[in-house]
Design an enzyme around this catalytic site. Structure first.
Site, PDB file in Angstrom:
ATOM      1  N   TYR A  70       6.605  12.070   7.286  1.00 19.92           N
ATOM      2  CA  TYR A  70       6.795  11.078   8.351  1.00 19.92           C
ATOM      3  C   TYR A  70       8.228  10.563   8.523  1.00 19.92           C
ATOM      4  CZ  TYR A  70       6.051   7.945   4.320  1.00 19.92           C
ATOM      5  OH  TYR A  70       6.134   7.324   3.103  1.00 19.92           O
TER       6      TYR A  70
ATOM      7  N   ARG B  70      13.200   1.887   1.052  1.00 20.09           N
ATOM      8  CA  ARG B  70      12.506   2.517  -0.082  1.00 20.09           C
ATOM      9  C   ARG B  70      12.976   3.970  -0.125  1.00 20.09           C
ATOM     10  NH1 ARG B  70       8.173   5.521   1.034  1.00 20.09           N
ATOM     11  NH2 ARG B  70       7.154   4.284   2.625  1.00 20.09           N
TER      12      ARG B  70
ATOM     13  N   HIS C 233       6.109   6.117  -1.033  1.00 18.09           N
ATOM     14  CA  HIS C 233       5.371   4.846  -1.077  1.00 18.09           C
ATOM     15  C   HIS C 233       4.746   4.645  -2.459  1.00 18.09           C
ATOM     16  CE1 HIS C 233       2.680   1.598   0.014  1.00 18.09           C
ATOM     17  NE2 HIS C 233       1.684   2.312  -0.447  1.00 18.09           N
TER      18      HIS C 233
HETATM   19  C1  LIG Z   1      -5.340  -5.930   2.688  1.00 15.58           C
HETATM   20  C2  LIG Z   1      -4.826  -4.545   2.442  1.00 15.58           C
HETATM   21  N1  LIG Z   1      -4.841  -3.648   3.454  1.00 15.58           N
HETATM   22  C3  LIG Z   1      -4.383  -2.388   3.257  1.00 15.58           C
HETATM   23  C4  LIG Z   1      -3.931  -1.999   2.013  1.00 15.58           C
HETATM   24  C5  LIG Z   1      -3.416  -0.586   1.789  1.00 15.58           C
HETATM   25  N2  LIG Z   1      -1.954  -0.606   1.661  1.00 15.58           N
HETATM   26  C6  LIG Z   1      -1.351  -0.553   0.465  1.00 15.58           C
HETATM   27  S1  LIG Z   1       0.322  -0.651   0.598  1.00 15.58           S
HETATM   28  C7  LIG Z   1       0.256  -0.757   2.263  1.00 15.58           C
HETATM   29  C8  LIG Z   1       1.535  -0.870   3.063  1.00 15.58           C
HETATM   30  C9  LIG Z   1       2.349  -2.054   2.713  1.00 15.58           C
HETATM   31  O1  LIG Z   1       3.576  -2.013   3.394  1.00 15.58           O
HETATM   32  P1  LIG Z   1       4.644  -3.140   3.216  1.00 15.58           P
HETATM   33  O2  LIG Z   1       4.010  -4.473   3.364  1.00 15.58           O
HETATM   34  O3  LIG Z   1       5.770  -2.824   4.125  1.00 15.58           O
HETATM   35  O4  LIG Z   1       5.095  -3.014   1.679  1.00 15.58           O
HETATM   36  P2  LIG Z   1       5.762  -1.756   0.936  1.00 15.58           P
HETATM   37  O5  LIG Z   1       4.633  -0.883   0.480  1.00 15.58           O
HETATM   38  O6  LIG Z   1       6.651  -1.068   1.895  1.00 15.58           O
HETATM   39  O7  LIG Z   1       6.482  -2.343  -0.224  1.00 15.58           O
HETATM   40  C10 LIG Z   1      -1.068  -0.711   2.709  1.00 15.58           C
HETATM   41  C11 LIG Z   1      -1.453  -0.752   4.135  1.00 15.58           C
HETATM   42  C12 LIG Z   1      -3.960  -2.966   0.974  1.00 15.58           C
HETATM   43  N3  LIG Z   1      -3.514  -2.685  -0.254  1.00 15.58           N
HETATM   44  N4  LIG Z   1      -4.393  -4.224   1.212  1.00 15.58           N
END
Ligand SMILES: Cc1ncc(C[n+]2csc(CCOP(=O)(O)OP(=O)(O)O)c2C)c(N)n1
Ligand SMILES: [Mg+2]
Length: 361
Positions: free
Chosen positions: A271, A258, A262
């Site tokens: 970070y 990415r 985020h």
């Molecule tokens: C069940 C849940 N827990 C926490 C969150 C908060 N949250 C949003 S995005 C994220 C990280 C996701 O990381 P990844 O799976 O690597 O996907 P990326 O954002 O890198 O595309 C989190 C913890 C959420 N949306 N849903």
């Protein structure tokens, strides 16, 4: 065949087009006709420009929170271009490019991030599930959908995207296991973009690769260079063939990055280092694919300039239409999940209604 050759436990990663845009293994190069290659590049360009503009609109206070996907174009379009329009797509929230390629209009995709509920209502015949913010839930939606396709004997494959962080969720385990045991026609695509907000990939799991998680469910898994659209296309084509032949699900780990934050609420400089970002900027999927097209005499700088100009105009015009559409009604926010609203949502509805009435005064 490709899944046997690239054992996820041995750290073998499928790459066909290297960082410089050179073919590393001619025997693996897919036969995609020129017209389709150009269509893929046009969508990558649309996704890239629409993404950069969305960030700018948000910074100008014209858009709500937005989750950029710059750098992940190949991982998404490479998958979708290997599928049929009758196949299904289940997404998390960063699959802007996958959605556009599979038939969601830019207007609809923008409408969602603008905060208008109708951005989740796709046209009839567009086989895309609404955006899923709850990490992991889409995995079970996809497994269920594939179960229905198999039960109804429909020639449909469901593709579902999840992030690296998402593979640590319980729902990931449940959905992949369910699909594996029932031989469902699903492709699980893990976009390993190295970060789950500020949590680095190696801090989320001890597993050497995310592709090796497939082994636990008894299904094939493969690690693919996610910035190499040809490799992603080849892996997805084979996974789709397996699914259509009734051989069940496959897991593809697309190793990507990415390049942006985020979301628009995040500051990644806190970070991660600039050096890391620079390494991945050089691995940009657009640079190598453009070089591939130029080498094939399908593309040149003049065409590039025209495409950039035309696409930027289209993106700006579309966003203008979104702004003209304004917001959806209060009712639209509450009307489509439950037939009868549960008490806590009635409470929220009344509270928000009061807030809007006071704001109007
Ligand atoms: C069940 C849940 N827990 C926490 C969150 C908060 N949250 C949003 S995005 C994220 C990280 C996701 O990381 P990844 O799976 O690597 O996907 P990326 O954002 O890198 O595309 C989190 C913890 C959420 N949306 N849903
Ligand atoms: Mg991630």
């Amino acid at each position: 065949m490709i899944f046997k050759k690239f054992d996820p436990l041995k750290g073998k990663i499928l790459q066909i087009l290297d960082q410089e845009g050179n073919i590393v293994d001619k025997t693996l190069e897919p036969k995609i006709d020129g017209e389709k290659l150009l269509e893929i590049y046009r969508f990558m360009t649309l996704g890239r420009i629409a993404d950069i503009k969305a960030l700018q609109f948000q910074r100008q206070g014209r858009m709500l929170t937005y989750a950029p996907n710059r750098g992940q174009e190949a991982a998404q379009i490479g998958v979708m271009s290997a599928l049929k329009k009758t196949d299904w797509l289940a997404t998390a929230f960063r699959e802007f490019n996958a959605m556009l390629y599979h038939g969601v209009s830019l207007y609809q995709a923008y409408l969602y991030w603008y905060g208008n509920e109708w951005g989740s209502h796709f046209d009839e015949g567009v086989n895309v599930l609404p955006i899923n913010i709850t990490i992991g839930a889409q995995i079970n939606h996809a497994a269920g959908l594939a179960f229905a396709s198999k039960y109804l004997k429909k020639d449909e494959v469901t593709t579902v995207f999840i992030g690296d962080g998402g593979t640590s969720e319980g729902e990931f385990h449940e959905g992949v296991n369910f699909a594996g045991v029932l031989d469902l026609p699903v492709i699980f695509v893990v976009q390993n973009n190295q970060w789950a907000i500020s949590t680095a990939r190696h801090k989320a799991t001890k597993a050497e690769t995310l592709a090796q998680k497939a082994i636990a469910y008894g299904i094939p898994g493969i690690q693919v260079d996610g910035n190499d659209i040809l490799a992603i296309y080849v892996a997805t084509s084979e996974a789709a063939n397996r699914a259509r032949e009734g051989k069940g699900p496959t897991l593809i780990e697309a190793v990507t990055y990415r390049l942006g934050p985020h979301t628009t609420s995040d500051d990644p400089t806190i970070y991660r280092s600039d050096e890391e970002v620079k390494i991945w900027e050089a691995r940009d999927p657009m640079i190598r694919f453009k070089k591939y097209l130029i080498d094939k005499n399908l593309w040149d700088e003049e065409k590039e300039e025209a495409l950039q100009k035309e696409t930027t105009e289209y993106v700006l015009e579309t966003f203008k239409k979104v702004e003209e559409s304004g917001n959806s009604s209060l009712e639209d926010i509450f009307n489509y999940t439950y037939e009868t609203l549960p008490p806590r949502l009635i409470e929220q509805y009344n509270e928000y209604k009061k807030y809007l009435e006071e704001e109007d005064k």
